[in-house]
Each structure stands twice: as structure tokens, then as C-alpha cells.
Design a protein around this motif. Sequence first.
Motif, PDB file in Angstrom:
ATOM      1  N   GLN A 152     -16.908  62.518  -2.517  1.00 11.72           N
ATOM      2  CA  GLN A 152     -15.722  62.751  -1.572  1.00 11.72           C
ATOM      3  C   GLN A 152     -15.222  61.194  -0.874  1.00 11.72           C
ATOM      4  N   MET A 175      -9.016  57.711   2.248  1.00 15.04           N
ATOM      5  CA  MET A 175      -7.814  58.467   3.083  1.00 15.04           C
ATOM      6  C   MET A 175      -7.594  58.197   4.254  1.00 15.04           C
ATOM      7  N   THR A 176      -8.895  58.662   4.877  1.00  9.06           N
ATOM      8  CA  THR A 176      -8.939  58.756   6.450  1.00  9.06           C
ATOM      9  C   THR A 176      -8.734  57.423   6.973  1.00  9.06           C
ATOM     10  N   ASP A 193     -12.932  59.599  -1.952  1.00 18.32           N
ATOM     11  CA  ASP A 193     -11.473  59.436  -1.731  1.00 18.32           C
ATOM     12  C   ASP A 193     -11.110  59.989  -0.305  1.00 18.32           C
ATOM     13  N   HIS A 194     -11.720  61.190   0.134  1.00 17.33           N
ATOM     14  CA  HIS A 194     -11.263  61.475   1.558  1.00 17.33           C
ATOM     15  C   HIS A 194     -11.638  60.618   2.496  1.00 17.33           C
ATOM     16  N   LEU A 195     -12.595  59.763   2.409  1.00 17.40           N
ATOM     17  CA  LEU A 195     -13.128  58.919   3.478  1.00 17.40           C
ATOM     18  C   LEU A 195     -12.254  57.742   3.332  1.00 17.40           C
ATOM     19  N   ARG A 248     -18.671  57.580   7.169  1.00 16.51           N
ATOM     20  CA  ARG A 248     -18.533  58.818   7.286  1.00 16.51           C
ATOM     21  C   ARG A 248     -19.012  59.286   8.954  1.00 16.51           C
ATOM     22  N   SER A 276      -5.206  56.072   6.703  1.00 11.44           N
ATOM     23  CA  SER A 276      -4.457  56.641   7.536  1.00 11.44           C
ATOM     24  C   SER A 276      -4.553  56.220   9.142  1.00 11.44           C
TER      25      SER A 276
END
Length: 835
Positions: free
Chosen positions: A805, A811-812, A807-809, A770, A815
Motif C-alpha cells: 500500500q 498519493m495521499t 502507492d496509497h501513502l 502512515r 495530494s
Amino acid sequence: FAATTDLLFNMFAVAANDETAHNKSSDCMSTITRRMKEDSKDAVVQEACCNLLSIVVPKSRLHFKESDGLKEVVTALSNFPNSSSVCTAAAKVLWTTSSRPVFFDETYLEDAFCALEAAVGESSSDVNLLIHSCGFIANVVSFCSTSKDEIPFKIPMNALLLKVEDPRLGHQAGRAICAICIKQSKRFIKVIDKDFIQAMVDNLDSSSEELLCASYDVLIAIGNMSDEMKEKSLSLGSLEIAKSHVESFQTKKLIEKALELMSVLASPVKIRTLSLPEDIFQVVMKVNSSFPDLLEKLCVVLRNLLIISIPASKQLNFESLVTFTTSIIDDENKSLALRREACAVLWVFIARQKNHSQHSLKAMYRSLLSVMSSHNGEQRSYDSDLQVVAAGALSRVTAIMRDIGFPMQFEDVEELMHLLYKILENDIDRVELLESVLETVLDLSHIDEDCIIQTGGIVVVIDIMVENEQSESIQERGCNILAVLSSTQNVQVNCCIAETDGIDMIVSSLALFSGNAIIQESACKALSNLSVDGEARMLITSQGGLMLIINAMDSNKDNVDMLESCCTALRLLVADADEQMLRDPMIIKTILSLMNVHPDNNGLQEKAMAVIQSLSGRSKEFKEQIAKAGGISAITFAMKEHLGDETLQLRAFTTLWTLAVLKTNQIEVASEDGIKHVVNGMMLHLMNGAIQKQGCGCLCTLTNHPDNKRLIREAGAIEALIFSMWAHYNSESVQAEACKVISHLAVNLAMNEVMLASIEEITCLVSAMRRYPDSEKIQEYAVMALRNYVLSQDNVEIINSNVDQLDHLLMTAASRFPEKCSERAYQVMETLSAN
């Protein structure tokens, strides 16, 4: 016949200056000697004949010798020991005859001595007999080629003890004693006792100038015989009396005698200090106002007194001594010999008394440098002896300047450098001179190295070393200077040293003078300073400097300062050196040996590890050799012993990291408790980011061996990593290295097991992702760690229960860094979503 002989004696005496009359004296020589032989028992005849001979022999020495007259004179002396008049006349002939050694027959010497001793024994207070006897003894002792055990020492000794006012007796007795002291010292020293010396000292109270002079001459001669004699004389107060005479006498002759005695007493062969009269220097200097022509002698006395003065004495009055000597040195009208003596006084003065004001130091420096420059061969002829003495004094002045940090003027240093070039032109073989000027340059290098560099000091020092390559003392001082000047780490300075054969001289000195610890240390320090430059390193190694440094270390294992300098040089040299040269087993053996010899010296341990690190970075072969020689054990021992030293721990982590690239070394590190020491070091120095980064790197490399993963976890590495990530949240490099270690520890493929993760581990990984979304390494290693952890169902439950959260990390990361993170990120998300 006796009456006629007396008449002739009186006639010759009256016509003493009539050469014509004396030309006929030889006619009667054979008659006189014949008659002496015929009437050997007639005292009147013997006396008359001896009286006549005493006056005619000086004009007819050859005839006297040919007629064997000496034999008859000695016979007369032997036959009439009770006749003062006969003995006095005979002794006078002996004195007269012995004044020309070539005409004196030594065959009768033993009999003459025996007869004289007997005659003086009978008439011990006969002044004339004593005068003639002492004159004879003085002559004979002076020219006698062999040691004569029969020389009657007591005759002149007792003559002086009589304290007779007749100046002739004092003079002749003094001559005899002085001659004996010089030619028969080994025998005479056994005869002299303290009572005789006491009597000579007592004679210094005499009102007779001749007796005073004689007593001074005797004390001077006795003092010159040995230090023991000086001690006896000093203990009887002779120095104090001489000082008082210098202060009170009005005649130049007596002052000279007193000064000479002071000089002799103050110049022992074996130097020892004495408590001197407080105002003695003032008294000596004051003589100059009355007798300026004694100035050179005054300087000699001052020099000798200073030699035996108590160093840093506060009881002595040195006031105006600097002014006195510098005024002589600065006066170009004074003779060179005198100015040289004044320089010698300053030399000793500064060596013995080191408390000087800056004003005095400046005055002495300027005077000495000026007199050397004025006789450097340009305006005036070059004077080598003056240069030697002045340079010696100058080196003492600059030594004190160095101690107190005296500020130097550029012009003064520039003048000194110009002088050095003139000395090179005129006196390149005068080693003692070159030693002194190099001492001065060394002192000034410590005071202001930039000034020395700017005035061309490097070039002139190296030139002196080149011209005196075989001189140990010159090379010692030269290496010291180059070590100081190269310590500036100035690229131009290093280039100057390299381009002017400086490195050649340093390496040559290392090779030639392996037994000189000072040269070895200073040369190694210089090479250490110069090794920062790549071209210099090539020169050093090409000339064999690397192995010479190793040899120096092996020979000077107790010199820690030198060893540290050597290690600094080696760290740089091994990085560029030919690998074939580095294969010499002596290199690794020496480095590890000094680590074993000095286990308590953390600074040396760190520098030795730096060499090991540099060497191990060259190839796999060297990593193996270091481990085989016990290098890993030495490093881990140092880590344990110096756990609190941040610098050492950092170097140890880095070196172990380099060595642990080999799997065999990874096992060795573990077996030597290296893992535990790394973890302990990280925990103790938690706030040191560099240590944390290197510690993580070391642990990461060690995890490449499956057996080590368990050991690392058991040693508390996970806790250390968590604390490190917390403490260095703002350090991207620490976060990256820690994530990498955790990713390696999460799974052990060889054991087919996945480690159970703690909430703190997962939290740190997620926090790092993060905090640094754009850091490829952090994202890669954090995702890898998570992927490895989710291979265990227990870990999946821990992650799902405690992380939001994620999944968000993931996915980032996928990508932004698809090549490094995409596949593993999706594996984590699939596993987590399936549960």
C-alpha cells in the motif's frame, strides 16, 4: 640643735591644721639643709632634720627645692644605711617630696634608689621604712619620663611577700607594683617569675582586706602586661579563687577587685579558649541581687568570660543568661552605657554558643531590635555606639535563625527596614554598623526573601551601597543580598533593582574590587539572575558588565559556583550585545579555558557550551572563531567524558548543530570524532526525546558535507535513527528529523552513489508516513528519502518485496502537500511500478 629640731617637729605635728604656723616653716628650711650638710656624719642631727622636713616640706616645696634639700636627704640616706631611724625619716621625706613631680629634682634619683636599696637591705623587715620606700617608688615611677634601669623593683615585691598586717604597707607596695607594671612593663616582665605570682595568689587567702586589695591590684596589673602573665596567673588557679571570692565576699570593694581580676584574665590579646568553672556565669549574675550598682561591671566580666569560653560548651551553665541580659536591654530606666554592655554580652554569647531555642532567639531578636528602634532619633536621641553593638548582636541572632529556618514575622522585618532608613539618616559613614545591619538583611533574605522585598529591602540596601561605593565590605554584603533577592526571578524585583541603581552598583563593585572573590562571585550571580530581563541586559552590557564578568572568570578559575553563574549570565548577554564588543578574543578564550581547567565538572561544561551556542548563533564570524580557538574539540571531549549526562549531551548536540552550519566546521566535527559521540549519545539516551531530536538535527547538518555521509553511516547512525523512530513513535518532531537525516544519507551526489537501504529503514519511513499523514515535514522528508533510495535498483527490489500500500501513502502525500511532495512521490511510484 637636734633637740630643738625635734621640738619643732612635735610643735608642727600638733599644729598640723594651723596654716599660720606652717606659713613660718619656710623660714627654717635653709637652716635645716645647711645644718644637714655641716653635720652630715651626725646620725642624730640627720634623723631630726629629716623628721622635721617630712612635716614641713608639703607646705614649703619650693623653698625645699631652692635650698637643694633633696641632695642632703639623699646624702643622709647614703651615709647611714644601718640606721633604721635615719633611713625611715629620709625615706619619708623622699615620699613626701615626690608626691609633687614639679618640685622633685630627678638629678638625685639614681643615688636615691641606690641608697634606698642599701637601707632596705639592712632593715628588710622595718615596716615604716618599707611603707615610705614603696610610696616613694610608686610616685617616682608614675611621673618619671624616661626608663630608669635603677628602679629597685625588689623593694615593693619583697614588701608584699612579708604578708604584714599593716594596711599601709600593702597599699603602698601595691601602688608601686601597679605603677611599675604600667610604666616599666618591658623591664619588669623579665623580673617577675612564677613564684612571685604564686605568692600574690597565696595572698588572696589573707584575712587582711588591705593586703587582699593590694594582691588583687598587683595580679590585675601583672595580667594586663601580657598574655603570658595571664597564662601564669590562670595556671595557679587565680580565676577559680576570684570566682569563689565573688561568691563569698560581703564587701563591695573586694567583690569589685575579684570581678576586675576575672575580667582581665578573660581578655587576652590573642584569644584562646579555656575550660571555665561550670557555675561561673551564675555566680557573676548573682552579684546583681546584692550590688545592683555593679551591673555594668558584671556585664563586662560576663562578656570577657564568654569570649574565652569553649564554643558550644555543654559543661557550662548558661541558664538565665538570655533573661539576665534581655531584661537589662528592655529596661528603659537603665543607662545607655549599661544597656550597651548588655548588648555586647549577647553579641559574644551568641557568637560562642549557637545552640538556642526558638523562644530565646525570638526574645533576643525583639530586645535588640526594640532598643535600636527606641534610640533611632525619633522619640529619643540617636545613639551611634548603641546601634553598633546591638546591630552586631542582632546579626549573630539572625545568622542562627537562618541556619535553622526560623519563621519571620512581617512586622519584625518591617520595623528593621524602618530602622535602616533612620540609620541612613544619622549614621551613613559608620561602616561597622552598616556591615552588621546588612548581614542581618542578608540572613533574613535567605529566610524569607519575599518579606524583605515587600518591606522595601531592595531600595534601602542599594541606597547604602550608593552612599558607600568605595567601601569593600559594604559592597560585598550588598552584592550578596542582591544576588539572593534577584534569584526569585521576579520581574518586578529585577525592575526595582535596575531602576534604583542596583545594576550600576553591582557592575561598579565588579570593577573596583576585582581582588575580592566574594564580591566577584555574588556580583556575577546577581547579574546572572538579572540577565533574564532584556532591559537589564542592555544596562549590564552598556556599563561594561559583560567584559567585567569575563575578567572575573579569568581571575577566579577555581570557583566553580561563580563560573557557572557567569556562564548563565553570558549566555543571555551575548545574545543581545553589540557584535563589536563580542569580537574581543578574550571571551571565547576564557570560556574554552574554563572547560579545559574543569573537565570533570559536567554542570560547568554544559553552561560553558550554552555560551558557545549563544555566541555562535550570532554570526558566521563567531562560528569560525570558536572552531579556530578549539571550541569543537572542547565540546566533543566533554561529550565523550560525560556520555551519561543527559543535560550535557543535549547541550552539546545543540551547540554542534549550530556550529556545523559552516562546512569547514563540519569537517572539524568529523575529525574530532564528533559524529561517533553524537551517535553514542543518541543510543545511550534513547528514551530522551529532546536528545533524539537534537541528535538528528546535528547529524542532518553534518551530512551537508559529502565526506561525512559515509562516516555517519559507519558510525551506526542508521541503527540509532531506527531505534529513535521506534522509541518515539508518538513524537512528530523526532519522526520528522529522523526522516530528514535518512533522506540526506540515502544518496551521495558528490560520490555519485546511492546507499543500500535496509528493510528497517524503509519500514520506519513508511510507518511515519502512515502515522502522521497531516505532517508536512514528515511526508516531505519520507518521500524524499524514498525517492533517493529508488535511484538504486537494489533498493527498488527491497521496497517492492516488503512494502504494501505504498502507492496509497504516496498519493495521499502528493495530494495534501503537492508543492513539497507531488513530484518526488510520482517519481517513486513510476520507478516502483516499472519494476
